[in-house]
Write a protein that holds these residues in place. Sequence first.
Motif, PDB file in Angstrom:
ATOM      1  N   ASP A  42      -6.887  -3.978 -14.879  1.00 55.11           N
ATOM      2  CA  ASP A  42      -5.640  -4.091 -15.645  1.00 55.11           C
ATOM      3  C   ASP A  42      -4.677  -5.129 -15.078  1.00 55.11           C
ATOM      4  O   ASP A  42      -3.601  -5.347 -15.649  1.00 55.11           O
ATOM      5  N   LEU A  43      -5.030  -5.769 -13.962  1.00 61.39           N
ATOM      6  CA  LEU A  43      -4.068  -6.626 -13.266  1.00 61.39           C
ATOM      7  C   LEU A  43      -3.688  -7.872 -14.067  1.00 61.39           C
ATOM      8  O   LEU A  43      -2.527  -8.278 -14.081  1.00 61.39           O
ATOM      9  N   LYS A  44      -4.665  -8.503 -14.731  1.00 58.46           N
ATOM     10  CA  LYS A  44      -4.364  -9.735 -15.468  1.00 58.46           C
ATOM     11  C   LYS A  44      -3.357  -9.487 -16.584  1.00 58.46           C
ATOM     12  O   LYS A  44      -2.418 -10.265 -16.777  1.00 58.46           O
ATOM     13  N   SER A  45      -3.551  -8.416 -17.314  1.00 54.13           N
ATOM     14  CA  SER A  45      -2.601  -8.107 -18.383  1.00 54.13           C
ATOM     15  C   SER A  45      -1.266  -7.639 -17.808  1.00 54.13           C
ATOM     16  O   SER A  45      -0.208  -7.873 -18.402  1.00 54.13           O
ATOM     17  N   PHE A  46      -1.303  -7.016 -16.637  1.00 57.33           N
ATOM     18  CA  PHE A  46      -0.078  -6.498 -16.029  1.00 57.33           C
ATOM     19  C   PHE A  46       0.877  -7.618 -15.622  1.00 57.33           C
ATOM     20  O   PHE A  46       2.100  -7.479 -15.732  1.00 57.33           O
ATOM     21  N   VAL A  47       0.343  -8.759 -15.141  1.00 55.44           N
ATOM     22  CA  VAL A  47       1.215  -9.838 -14.654  1.00 55.44           C
ATOM     23  C   VAL A  47       1.666 -10.782 -15.768  1.00 55.44           C
ATOM     24  O   VAL A  47       2.444 -11.702 -15.515  1.00 55.44           O
ATOM     25  N   THR A  48       1.192 -10.553 -16.996  1.00 55.67           N
ATOM     26  CA  THR A  48       1.597 -11.410 -18.109  1.00 55.67           C
ATOM     27  C   THR A  48       3.118 -11.385 -18.272  1.00 55.67           C
ATOM     28  O   THR A  48       3.734 -10.319 -18.296  1.00 55.67           O
ATOM     29  N   ASN A  49       3.713 -12.583 -18.345  1.00 59.52           N
ATOM     30  CA  ASN A  49       5.164 -12.754 -18.531  1.00 59.52           C
ATOM     31  C   ASN A  49       6.001 -12.226 -17.363  1.00 59.52           C
ATOM     32  O   ASN A  49       7.198 -11.977 -17.523  1.00 59.52           O
ATOM     33  N   LYS A  50       5.383 -12.051 -16.207  1.00 61.15           N
ATOM     34  CA  LYS A  50       6.150 -11.592 -15.040  1.00 61.15           C
ATOM     35  C   LYS A  50       6.411 -12.720 -14.042  1.00 61.15           C
ATOM     36  O   LYS A  50       7.006 -12.502 -12.991  1.00 61.15           O
ATOM     37  N   ASP A  51       5.947 -13.932 -14.333  1.00 60.64           N
ATOM     38  CA  ASP A  51       6.213 -15.115 -13.503  1.00 60.64           C
ATOM     39  C   ASP A  51       5.710 -14.974 -12.072  1.00 60.64           C
ATOM     40  O   ASP A  51       6.284 -15.545 -11.140  1.00 60.64           O
ATOM     41  N   VAL A  52       4.649 -14.195 -11.876  1.00 61.62           N
ATOM     42  CA  VAL A  52       3.993 -14.110 -10.572  1.00 61.62           C
ATOM     43  C   VAL A  52       2.488 -14.118 -10.797  1.00 61.62           C
ATOM     44  O   VAL A  52       2.010 -13.838 -11.897  1.00 61.62           O
ATOM     45  N   SER A  53       1.751 -14.456  -9.749  1.00 53.52           N
ATOM     46  CA  SER A  53       0.298 -14.360  -9.786  1.00 53.52           C
ATOM     47  C   SER A  53      -0.136 -13.401  -8.685  1.00 53.52           C
ATOM     48  O   SER A  53       0.685 -12.944  -7.886  1.00 53.52           O
ATOM     49  N   PHE A  54      -1.416 -13.080  -8.629  1.00 55.41           N
ATOM     50  CA  PHE A  54      -1.895 -12.147  -7.609  1.00 55.41           C
ATOM     51  C   PHE A  54      -3.209 -12.628  -7.021  1.00 55.41           C
ATOM     52  O   PHE A  54      -3.942 -13.396  -7.631  1.00 55.41           O
ATOM     53  N   GLN A  55      -3.483 -12.147  -5.822  1.00 54.29           N
ATOM     54  CA  GLN A  55      -4.750 -12.444  -5.159  1.00 54.29           C
ATOM     55  C   GLN A  55      -5.171 -11.229  -4.342  1.00 54.29           C
ATOM     56  O   GLN A  55      -4.393 -10.721  -3.528  1.00 54.29           O
ATOM     57  N   ILE A  56      -6.391 -10.753  -4.570  1.00 51.40           N
ATOM     58  CA  ILE A  56      -6.932  -9.630  -3.798  1.00 51.40           C
ATOM     59  C   ILE A  56      -7.506 -10.190  -2.504  1.00 51.40           C
ATOM     60  O   ILE A  56      -8.429 -11.001  -2.529  1.00 51.40           O
ATOM     61  N   ILE A  57      -6.955  -9.771  -1.376  1.00 49.48           N
ATOM     62  CA  ILE A  57      -7.379 -10.344  -0.097  1.00 49.48           C
ATOM     63  C   ILE A  57      -8.196  -9.378   0.751  1.00 49.48           C
ATOM     64  O   ILE A  57      -8.807  -9.793   1.732  1.00 49.48           O
ATOM     65  N   ASP A  58      -8.211  -8.089   0.384  1.00 51.91           N
ATOM     66  CA  ASP A  58      -8.996  -7.154   1.189  1.00 51.91           C
ATOM     67  C   ASP A  58      -9.250  -5.884   0.394  1.00 51.91           C
ATOM     68  O   ASP A  58      -8.457  -5.515  -0.476  1.00 51.91           O
ATOM     69  N   SER A  59     -10.385  -5.247   0.682  1.00 52.27           N
ATOM     70  CA  SER A  59     -10.691  -3.948   0.084  1.00 52.27           C
ATOM     71  C   SER A  59     -10.864  -2.933   1.201  1.00 52.27           C
ATOM     72  O   SER A  59     -11.476  -3.229   2.229  1.00 52.27           O
ATOM     73  N   ILE A  60     -10.304  -1.760   1.000  1.00 54.49           N
ATOM     74  CA  ILE A  60     -10.304  -0.710   2.013  1.00 54.49           C
ATOM     75  C   ILE A  60     -10.925   0.535   1.400  1.00 54.49           C
ATOM     76  O   ILE A  60     -10.453   1.020   0.368  1.00 54.49           O
ATOM     77  N   TYR A  61     -11.979   1.042   2.029  1.00 53.34           N
ATOM     78  CA  TYR A  61     -12.610   2.249   1.495  1.00 53.34           C
ATOM     79  C   TYR A  61     -11.816   3.479   1.910  1.00 53.34           C
ATOM     80  O   TYR A  61     -11.535   3.691   3.087  1.00 53.34           O
ATOM     81  N   ASP A  62     -11.427   4.264   0.931  1.00 50.35           N
ATOM     82  CA  ASP A  62     -10.687   5.499   1.182  1.00 50.35           C
ATOM     83  C   ASP A  62     -11.256   6.575   0.266  1.00 50.35           C
ATOM     84  O   ASP A  62     -11.040   6.538  -0.949  1.00 50.35           O
ATOM     85  N   PRO A  63     -12.012   7.536   0.828  1.00 51.34           N
ATOM     86  CA  PRO A  63     -12.636   8.562  -0.019  1.00 51.34           C
ATOM     87  C   PRO A  63     -11.629   9.438  -0.749  1.00 51.34           C
ATOM     88  O   PRO A  63     -11.978  10.114  -1.712  1.00 51.34           O
ATOM     89  N   LYS A  64     -10.372   9.423  -0.304  1.00 51.45           N
ATOM     90  CA  LYS A  64      -9.350  10.242  -0.953  1.00 51.45           C
ATOM     91  C   LYS A  64      -8.753   9.557  -2.180  1.00 51.45           C
ATOM     92  O   LYS A  64      -8.016  10.186  -2.941  1.00 51.45           O
ATOM     93  N   GLU A  65      -9.040   8.267  -2.359  1.00 50.84           N
ATOM     94  CA  GLU A  65      -8.465   7.508  -3.464  1.00 50.84           C
ATOM     95  C   GLU A  65      -9.546   7.085  -4.460  1.00 50.84           C
ATOM     96  O   GLU A  65     -10.716   6.951  -4.101  1.00 50.84           O
ATOM     97  N   LYS A  66      -9.129   6.866  -5.703  1.00 51.01           N
ATOM     98  CA  LYS A  66     -10.054   6.351  -6.708  1.00 51.01           C
ATOM     99  C   LYS A  66     -10.457   4.928  -6.339  1.00 51.01           C
ATOM    100  O   LYS A  66      -9.637   4.161  -5.840  1.00 51.01           O
ATOM    101  N   PRO A  67     -11.705   4.537  -6.582  1.00 52.21           N
ATOM    102  CA  PRO A  67     -12.117   3.160  -6.279  1.00 52.21           C
ATOM    103  C   PRO A  67     -11.488   2.164  -7.245  1.00 52.21           C
ATOM    104  O   PRO A  67     -11.247   2.476  -8.410  1.00 52.21           O
ATOM    105  N   GLY A  68     -11.192   0.965  -6.725  1.00 49.28           N
ATOM    106  CA  GLY A  68     -10.706  -0.112  -7.576  1.00 49.28           C
ATOM    107  C   GLY A  68      -9.251  -0.034  -7.957  1.00 49.28           C
ATOM    108  O   GLY A  68      -8.858  -0.546  -9.002  1.00 49.28           O
ATOM    109  N   ILE A  69      -8.402   0.570  -7.113  1.00 49.67           N
ATOM    110  CA  ILE A  69      -6.967   0.591  -7.397  1.00 49.67           C
ATOM    111  C   ILE A  69      -6.217  -0.086  -6.251  1.00 49.67           C
ATOM    112  O   ILE A  69      -6.713  -0.187  -5.132  1.00 49.67           O
ATOM    113  N   VAL A  70      -5.011  -0.555  -6.539  1.00 49.57           N
ATOM    114  CA  VAL A  70      -4.195  -1.242  -5.539  1.00 49.57           C
ATOM    115  C   VAL A  70      -3.551  -0.209  -4.616  1.00 49.57           C
ATOM    116  O   VAL A  70      -2.872   0.709  -5.070  1.00 49.57           O
TER     117      VAL A  70
END
Length: 205
Positions: free
Chosen positions: A57-85
Motif C-alpha cells: 500500500d506504500l505507493k498509493s499512500f505517498v501519492t500527493n504527500k510530496d515525499v518518497s520512501f525507501q525500504i532499507i532493512d527488514s526485521i523478522y518479528d514473529p509477533k508482527e504481521k509480515p510485510g508491514i512498516v
Amino acid sequence: MSNFFSFLKSKQFFIHFAIILVALFLSFFCLVKWLRSYTNHGDFVEVPDFKGKQISDLKSFVTNKDVSFQIIDSIYDPKEKPGIVLRQEPEPKSKVKHNRTIYLYVTGMVAPQIQMPKLIDRSERQARLIIQTYGLKVGRVTEKQADCNGCILAQTMKGEDVEPGKSVKKGSVIDLVVGIKDSYFTSNPGDTGTVDEPNFNNVPD
C-alpha cells in the motif's frame, strides 16, 4: 595628496559612494532571494506516519504527500504481521523538504535461517535461555532416567533429532529430553515422563 582629500569631501564622491552602496544592497538582496528559491527555504512538508502500513500500500499512500520512501532493512518479528512498516526515519510529523526520502524498516516476509545451538549436556535452565536468545521456542519437555539430573539428553524438532549447527528457521519449536534421577525411575526403568503445564482451573477458591 590634497586633491585626494578634497575629492573625499566633494559632493561627487558621496554620490558615487551612495550608488555603490545601493548596488551592493541590491546584489545581496537578489542573491538571498535566489538562494531561497533554489533551496525552497522555509518551504516544508510534514512527514506522514508510515507505521503499520503494508508494503503493497506504500505507493498509493505517498501519492500527493510530496515525499518518497525507501525500504532499507527488514526485521523478522514473529509477533508482527509480515510485510508491514515497523519504524521510519524521520519520525512522523517531522518537518522536511519537499520530495524528501523517508527510510523504512519493515517486518520480514520469511523467517531467517539460524544455526541450531548445542543444548545437550547443558542444564534445562541454560537450554531455555539459549533457545530464547536464538529466537526459538521451547516445545514439549520430556523427562527420562539418566545419570545426570536436569541435564539435556536430546534436542528434537517435529520428532526428529536436530544436530547443533543445522540450519533452522527462527521461531522454530524445539522439544527437549531432560535427564532426571528419581526413585520413580528406579522401580520403573526406561519409563519417560512429560512435563505438562499445571492446571489451576479446578483449584477451589
